[in-house]
Design a protein around this motif. Structure first.
Motif, short mmCIF file in Angstrom:
data_model
loop_
_atom_site.label_atom_id
_atom_site.label_comp_id
_atom_site.label_asym_id
_atom_site.label_seq_id
_atom_site.Cartn_x
_atom_site.Cartn_y
_atom_site.Cartn_z
N THR C 29 0.84 -1.19 0.00
CA THR C 29 0.00 0.00 0.00
C THR C 29 0.88 1.24 0.00
OG1 THR C 29 -0.08 -0.24 2.39
CG2 THR C 29 -2.00 -0.97 1.13
N ARG C 30 0.26 2.36 -0.31
CA ARG C 30 0.90 3.66 -0.22
C ARG C 30 2.07 3.84 -1.17
NH1 ARG C 30 -1.43 7.80 1.48
NH2 ARG C 30 0.42 8.76 2.33
N LEU C 31 2.14 3.04 -2.25
CA LEU C 31 3.13 3.37 -3.28
C LEU C 31 2.38 3.91 -4.49
CD1 LEU C 31 5.94 0.68 -3.34
CD2 LEU C 31 5.75 2.77 -2.04
N ASP C 32 2.73 5.12 -4.90
CA ASP C 32 2.07 5.73 -6.05
C ASP C 32 2.79 5.33 -7.34
OD1 ASP C 32 4.36 7.26 -6.19
OD2 ASP C 32 3.46 9.00 -5.23
N ILE C 33 2.39 5.90 -8.45
CA ILE C 33 2.92 5.49 -9.75
C ILE C 33 4.44 5.59 -9.81
CG2 ILE C 33 2.53 7.79 -10.77
CD1 ILE C 33 2.00 6.38 -13.43
N VAL C 34 4.98 6.64 -9.17
CA VAL C 34 6.43 6.82 -9.24
C VAL C 34 7.14 5.72 -8.46
CG1 VAL C 34 8.33 8.39 -8.75
CG2 VAL C 34 6.13 9.30 -9.47
N GLY C 35 6.62 5.41 -7.27
CA GLY C 35 7.23 4.34 -6.49
C GLY C 35 7.14 3.00 -7.19
N VAL C 36 5.99 2.73 -7.82
CA VAL C 36 5.79 1.45 -8.51
C VAL C 36 6.76 1.31 -9.69
CG1 VAL C 36 4.15 0.16 -9.95
CG2 VAL C 36 3.38 1.20 -7.80
N VAL C 37 6.82 2.35 -10.53
CA VAL C 37 7.69 2.28 -11.70
C VAL C 37 9.16 2.25 -11.28
CG1 VAL C 37 8.39 3.46 -13.82
CG2 VAL C 37 5.96 3.33 -13.21
N THR C 38 9.50 3.02 -10.25
CA THR C 38 10.88 3.03 -9.78
C THR C 38 11.31 1.65 -9.31
OG1 THR C 38 10.67 5.34 -9.10
CG2 THR C 38 12.51 4.10 -8.17
N LEU C 39 10.47 0.99 -8.51
CA LEU C 39 10.86 -0.33 -8.03
C LEU C 39 10.95 -1.32 -9.19
CD1 LEU C 39 11.64 -1.68 -5.37
CD2 LEU C 39 9.33 -2.58 -5.22
N GLY C 40 10.05 -1.18 -10.17
CA GLY C 40 10.14 -2.04 -11.35
C GLY C 40 11.45 -1.83 -12.10
N MET C 41 11.85 -0.57 -12.28
CA MET C 41 13.07 -0.29 -13.03
C MET C 41 14.32 -0.76 -12.29
SD MET C 41 12.29 3.38 -14.89
CE MET C 41 13.70 3.24 -16.00
N ILE C 42 14.33 -0.58 -10.96
CA ILE C 42 15.49 -1.04 -10.19
C ILE C 42 15.60 -2.55 -10.25
CG2 ILE C 42 16.43 -1.22 -7.85
CD1 ILE C 42 15.25 1.57 -7.32
N THR C 43 14.46 -3.25 -10.13
CA THR C 43 14.49 -4.71 -10.23
C THR C 43 14.99 -5.16 -11.60
OG1 THR C 43 12.55 -4.73 -8.78
CG2 THR C 43 13.07 -6.79 -9.91
N ALA C 44 14.57 -4.42 -12.64
CA ALA C 44 14.90 -4.82 -14.01
C ALA C 44 16.34 -4.50 -14.39
CB ALA C 44 13.95 -4.13 -14.98
N LEU C 45 16.83 -3.35 -13.92
CA LEU C 45 18.13 -2.88 -14.39
C LEU C 45 19.26 -3.13 -13.38
CD1 LEU C 45 16.90 0.50 -15.92
CD2 LEU C 45 17.20 -1.70 -17.08
N GLY C 46 18.88 -3.51 -12.14
CA GLY C 46 19.89 -3.67 -11.10
C GLY C 46 20.89 -4.78 -11.39
N GLY C 47 20.40 -5.93 -11.83
CA GLY C 47 21.30 -7.06 -12.07
C GLY C 47 22.33 -6.78 -13.15
N GLY C 48 21.88 -6.18 -14.25
CA GLY C 48 22.80 -5.86 -15.34
C GLY C 48 23.81 -4.79 -14.96
N THR C 49 23.37 -3.86 -14.11
CA THR C 49 24.29 -2.81 -13.67
C THR C 49 25.40 -3.40 -12.79
OG1 THR C 49 22.48 -1.22 -13.77
CG2 THR C 49 24.44 -0.58 -12.52
N ILE C 50 25.01 -4.25 -11.83
CA ILE C 50 26.01 -4.90 -10.97
C ILE C 50 26.94 -5.77 -11.83
CG2 ILE C 50 26.32 -6.51 -9.06
CD1 ILE C 50 23.62 -5.54 -7.97
N ARG C 51 26.35 -6.48 -12.81
CA ARG C 51 27.16 -7.30 -13.73
C ARG C 51 28.26 -6.47 -14.38
NH1 ARG C 51 23.85 -8.06 -18.81
NH2 ARG C 51 24.52 -5.90 -18.96
N ASP C 52 27.89 -5.28 -14.89
CA ASP C 52 28.87 -4.48 -15.62
C ASP C 52 29.92 -3.88 -14.70
OD1 ASP C 52 27.60 -5.24 -17.88
OD2 ASP C 52 26.63 -3.35 -18.29
N VAL C 53 29.57 -3.67 -13.40
CA VAL C 53 30.61 -3.27 -12.45
C VAL C 53 31.63 -4.40 -12.31
CG1 VAL C 53 31.07 -2.77 -10.01
CG2 VAL C 53 29.16 -1.64 -11.18
N PHE C 54 31.14 -5.63 -12.14
CA PHE C 54 32.06 -6.77 -11.96
C PHE C 54 32.88 -7.02 -13.22
CE2 PHE C 54 29.63 -7.72 -8.18
CZ PHE C 54 30.59 -8.25 -7.35
N LEU C 55 32.30 -6.78 -14.38
CA LEU C 55 33.03 -7.01 -15.63
C LEU C 55 33.89 -5.80 -16.02
CD1 LEU C 55 30.32 -8.88 -17.74
CD2 LEU C 55 32.17 -9.85 -16.37
#
Lengths: 211, 211, 211
Positions: C29-55
């Motif tokens: 509850t209490r997450l508006d459109i910005v919170g929802v989309v932000t969490l979606g983007m972090i979940t989607a892009l986080g793994g690849g970002t960490i990957r590229d740091v390691f590589l």
């Protein structure tokens, strides 16, 4: 300083933090072998990875050099297998944490100096290397990180890094200085744990009763 | 745009976030001087560090340039010393947070443009720079980050970054555009705090009563 | 392997994780459109970002290539708009999470091989890419990350990465091997979810009753 000596100290710190992280995971219920070893590896390799981001030394040594991966995994597996014995040893978790903190503070500062960073940066990155792995561990298991809540956690790391940087400035760098600086850090940390020492609290805000 | 103006704005943002992070730490019990200053420094330097990872500009400026380290540490120490006065000032914590958010959104976007990234990337990295430090702060003290829970936190950062990117596209880049864009971001953020504005909630799921 | 095939798999994984992260945000509850989309983007892009740091492949592809940003944002917006229908589909959240995990484990390992890293590093970075985004998601919403608490989460990622690395060693690399490895990972993960399978628990410490 002999690169080999630096590597050995770094691997010992990796092993100590892997045991520590995995022991803390074993103490939590409902973590299976994968969770235990993963938390051990993150605790062991997190500080060095953050260090190499700050030093611009990517890909991180903790990932490229298989010895770090193997030592961290071995520490996690050992803690999984005999953790219920190890954790009965009074203070084992704190001793291992202090060992990892000390060794990483020193090796982190030395790596910064080796790459040509200045003394201030070397001290800062030594501190970050020391506290980084434990901070990731605490965030993942949802505790307030020791670096914020525990009186003397960042201070010994910064003191240890400062000692080894001063030795470098005074041209007396070497394995003896590195081990000595780590011993200073270790001693301050263990005294802090033993006597529950804290740095000063904010004025007008007396520390809470024992929490 | 004059590099000096950009640096000044960046250092002011660093100072504001250091005060903010340290004030929030002071409000928590059982954090001593080291915990307070550490949380201030992480809040102040976290956004710029994440920015430089995304821009591939490592080692990060927040670490290499001693001025960032000193300004962040000074902000933390000042908040430690006189925080019990500062926090009585109504809204001080929110004002400082909005100031850091605004200045970092603008300077982050400008740094991306300077390094040759496109407008979309500049807006995204401006937003990340603005919200990054506060997000690390909230994770470390175990709160749901403002970027997720607080209606208008990411939006003003993205608006501010967009304004300064548009000014660059329109060839009217300069200190005036930068300060103007930061002011727009600051105003939207403070209005959001004051009126508790939120962006739309998911359909079929009415917002909870005031939490 | 055709770069296009790799990109397509990577974008499908990005979309699956964006839907997943945003659906989990909608459930809070209490997450508006910005919170929802932000969490979606972090979940989607986080793994690849960490990957590229390691590589050491910075700036990260997830940031430089606008297609990742757009696909992640679209996934978040779709989940925001029709999430209250989607989440009634039994298991949708788990299926999307397993899809992201599988695709990223494979594409992460292949990117490491492409950049010249060894098999051990490719498997490790495949695992990190798979679990990274979900781990950031769980930390931000204050849950113990699935990688620690959920029996079979890291294991299928590592198995999937290992399969694709072995195919590379055996010189049978290609889209078929990549999709096959992802299918193996997906199947193991879904079986683990369905039967609540866990890896072995520490000796002398029986698993808790169903928590």
């Amino acid at each position: 300083m002999a690169t080999t000596a630096l590597l050995v100290l770094d691997l010992v710190g990796t092993f100590a933090f892997a045991l520590n992280g995995a022991l803390i995971a074993v103490r939590s219920t409902r973590l299976d072998i994968v969770g235990v070893v993963t938390l051990g590896m993150i605790t062991a390799l997190g500080g060095g990875t953050i260090r190499d981001v700050f030093l611009g030394a990517l890909p991180p040594a903790t990932f490229v050099d298989w010895r770090y991966l193997v030592v961290a995994a071995a520490g996690g597996l050992i803690a999984f297998s005999i953790g219920h014995y190890l954790e009965r040893i009074y203070g084992a978790i704190n001793v291992l944490d202090a060992a990892g903190l000390s060794l990483f503070a020193v090796t982190g500062a030395l790596k910064a100096l080796d790459l040509g960073f200045g003394p201030l940066q070397a001290v800062v990155v030594g501190g970050i290397t020391g506290v980084g792995g434990g901070t990731l561990r605490d965030v993942l298991i949802r505790q307030v990180p020791a670096v914020l809540s525990s009186g003397l956690y960042a201070v010994p790391a910064i003191v240890g890094a400062t000692v080894v940087v001063l030795a470098d400035v005074a041209d007396t760098r070497g394995p003896v200085a590195a081990v000595g600086a780590a011993a200073v850090c270790f001693a301050i940390r263990m005294l802090g744990v033993h006597f529950d020492v804290n740095a000063p609290f904010p004025p007008g805000r007396p520390p809470a009763e024992s929490s």
